[in-house]
Design an enzyme around this catalytic site. Structure first.
Site, short mmCIF file in Angstrom:
data_model
loop_
_atom_site.label_atom_id
_atom_site.label_comp_id
_atom_site.label_asym_id
_atom_site.label_seq_id
_atom_site.Cartn_x
_atom_site.Cartn_y
_atom_site.Cartn_z
CB SER A 57 94.66 113.60 42.19
OG SER A 57 94.00 114.46 43.08
CG ASP A 92 86.98 112.70 41.42
OD1 ASP A 92 87.08 113.02 42.62
OD2 ASP A 92 87.93 112.29 40.74
CG HIS A 140 90.25 111.06 43.42
ND1 HIS A 140 90.03 112.13 42.58
CD2 HIS A 140 91.50 111.23 43.93
CE1 HIS A 140 91.09 112.92 42.60
NE2 HIS A 140 91.99 112.40 43.40
#
Length: 490
Positions: free
Chosen positions: A209, A423, A451
């Site tokens: 991320s 996502d 995710h």
């Protein structure tokens, strides 16, 4: 990978780091390394699991003044001790602790990869056991039930703005010296200090991320010191923090529609409707009911919106959320309140705001925010205002924003990019832009929308790509796709 705290609420990726046992002796499979930093017991409260060791490292507050004020980073390590390589991991955020991540990642690696790597993680500057950013006691500013995210009138909007302004003021009051230096560039330069302390000529790295932005920034700053790099759930390198929140809103709305469709498929279990549209209508009716009379006096529509946003990060949360809403509609609010209370515990995340507000410029005119948010809400009515209110303190932030490192400005060793098609936190379009920016990189796209793919989505195809690259350093010959993991059962 872990919860993202929001002013007046919380949207979160599912917490993966619920391991306990701080600073315990190593197991038979995890020995303390002999070289490099002095590894010992981890600080209390860091949730470092058994077999984790910790150390500290001093880095400059301002890397332009390397001999000036120093701040502390706390590092953790897990592994066999004598492994030939070291994998540095960042779990995302920005603003999330990494101390518990080292053991979590190492124990999830296939045996051949785990034998080749020790895993090191750390609390980045401003976070947790490293020198932390503080905004003081913000508990009184984040009462529940919170006001609805979409303001019903000018009065509600003004109250939300007042909270945002006060949060910015308190952060400045408590962390004035730190805030100007809470940037991804400085965090990347800190990682180079970690690399040097570990005695490595190149940094092998796994970032999830926000950790993809951090890793790509490191590679841009230090291309000759960049080793094997896996970037999972990839951020858009071309979008500002302000712009990316609106991109995320649309992706969240799309994911919510998938959740409603899944719930409809299991109507015999949840009784929320036999079609996506009927579930969406039931959801909206529930929001209105909570607005009129918050459950338990503390869970209104904003809290339900927070729960929905959390569940969009992983479908493993879908069943619990659907069950909680179903039970509430039948008169039992226990599950809904328990989930709400869990999300509300964190309140404001000072470090996440600090990075977000300083990494690049934000509009200072609230009219711009209002117009852009209303436009976003037309496409994403469930989420149009949620991210705006989380980010709103950035409109009043006292530390001057910086100009971020331009990812792709120089040639870097091409990394492996891993991404889920749907996502919601880091949309696929952004991963494709990172792929374009980092020439020669390879992009592996998995079906589904969870995710955090590598090691944590039980996707053998994705794990095979990631593990092979870490073992050999060889990227796939071409971009690839992987099937989605099976949808959860009710």
């Amino acid at each position: 990978m872990r919860p993202k705290r929001i002013v007046g609420g919380t949207a979160a990726v599912a917490g993966a780091l619920s391991l306990l046992a701080v600073g315990m002796p190593a197991t038979a499979h995890a020995a303390a390394p002999a070289a490099g930093p002095r590894w010992g017991t981890c600080p209390a409260g860091t949730d470092a699991p058994r077999g984790t060791y910790c150390s500290t490292l001093k880095v400059p507050l301002d890397h332009k003044k390397p001999d000036g004020r120093q701040i502390k980073l706390t590092l953790s390590i897990a592994g066999a001790g004598n492994a030939p390589r070291t994998l540095v991991v960042n779990p995302g955020g920005p603003g999330e602790s990494g101390i518990g991540v080292a053991k979590l990642v190492w124990s999830s690696l296939p045996q051949k990869v785990a034998e080749k790597y020790n895993v090191v993680s750390f609390d980045p500057r401003g976070i947790g056991a490293s020198t932390p950013v503080s905004c003081g006691d913000t508990g009184k500013l984040t009462k529940h039930p919170a006001l609805p995210y979409t303001p019903a009138n000018a009065g509600q909007e003004k109250k939300r703005l007042t909270v945002a302004r006060k949060v910015a003021e308190q952060c400045q009051k408590h962390s004035r010296a730190l805030l100007p230096h809470m940037t991804t560039e400085n965090a990347a330069r800190d990682m180079d200090r970690i690399r040097a302390a570990l005695g490595k000529s190149k940094l092998d790295y796994l970032g999830y991320s926000y950790g993809t932005r951090l890793g790509a920034t490191y590679a841009t700053l230090f291309p000759k010191r960049t080793g094997r790099m896996v970037l999972d759930s990839v951020m858009d390198p071309t979008a500002s923090s302000y712009t990316s929140q609106f991109q995320q809103n649309t992706a969240l709305q799309h994911r919510a529609e998938q959740f409603f469709a899944w719930t409809a498929e299991h109507d015999r279990t949840y009784h929320l409707g036999t079609s996506r549209a009927k579930v969406a209508a039931a959801w909206e009716a529930t929001r209105k009911k909570l607005d009129a009379r918050p459950a338990g006096g503390r869970a209104g529509s904003a809290e339900l919106d927070d729960l929905l946003a959390s569940a969009m990060y992983t479908d493993l949360m879908w069943g619990d959320l659907a069950r909680s809403v179903s039970d509430y509609r039948r008169g039992d609010a226990g599950g809904l309140l328990s989930a709400t209370d869990q999300l509300a515990e964190g309140g404001v995340n000072p470090a996440m705001l600090a990075y977000s507000c300083v990494d690049d410029p934000w509009p200072r005119d609230w009219k711009t925010w209002r117009a852009d948010t209303r436009a976003s809400a037309r496409k994403a009515p469930l989420f149009g205002w949620l991210n705006t209110w989380y980010s709103a303190p950035c409109a009043f932030w006292k530390a001057r924003p910086t100009t971020p490192v331009k990812i792709g400005a120089v040639k870097v060793p091409p990394p492996l990019l891993l991404q889920a098609k749907d996502d919601a936190a880091t949309p696929l379009a952004g991963a494709r832009r990172m792929h374009t920016a980092l020439k020669g990189s390879r992009l592996v796209v998995a079906g589904g929308g969870n995710h955090g793919q590598f090691l944590f989505d039980a996707n053998s195809c994705v794990d095979k790509h990631g593990s092979r690259y870490l073992l050999t350093g060889k990227l796939p010959a071409r971009d690839a796709t992987c099937p989605a993991t099976p949808a959860p059962k009710p």
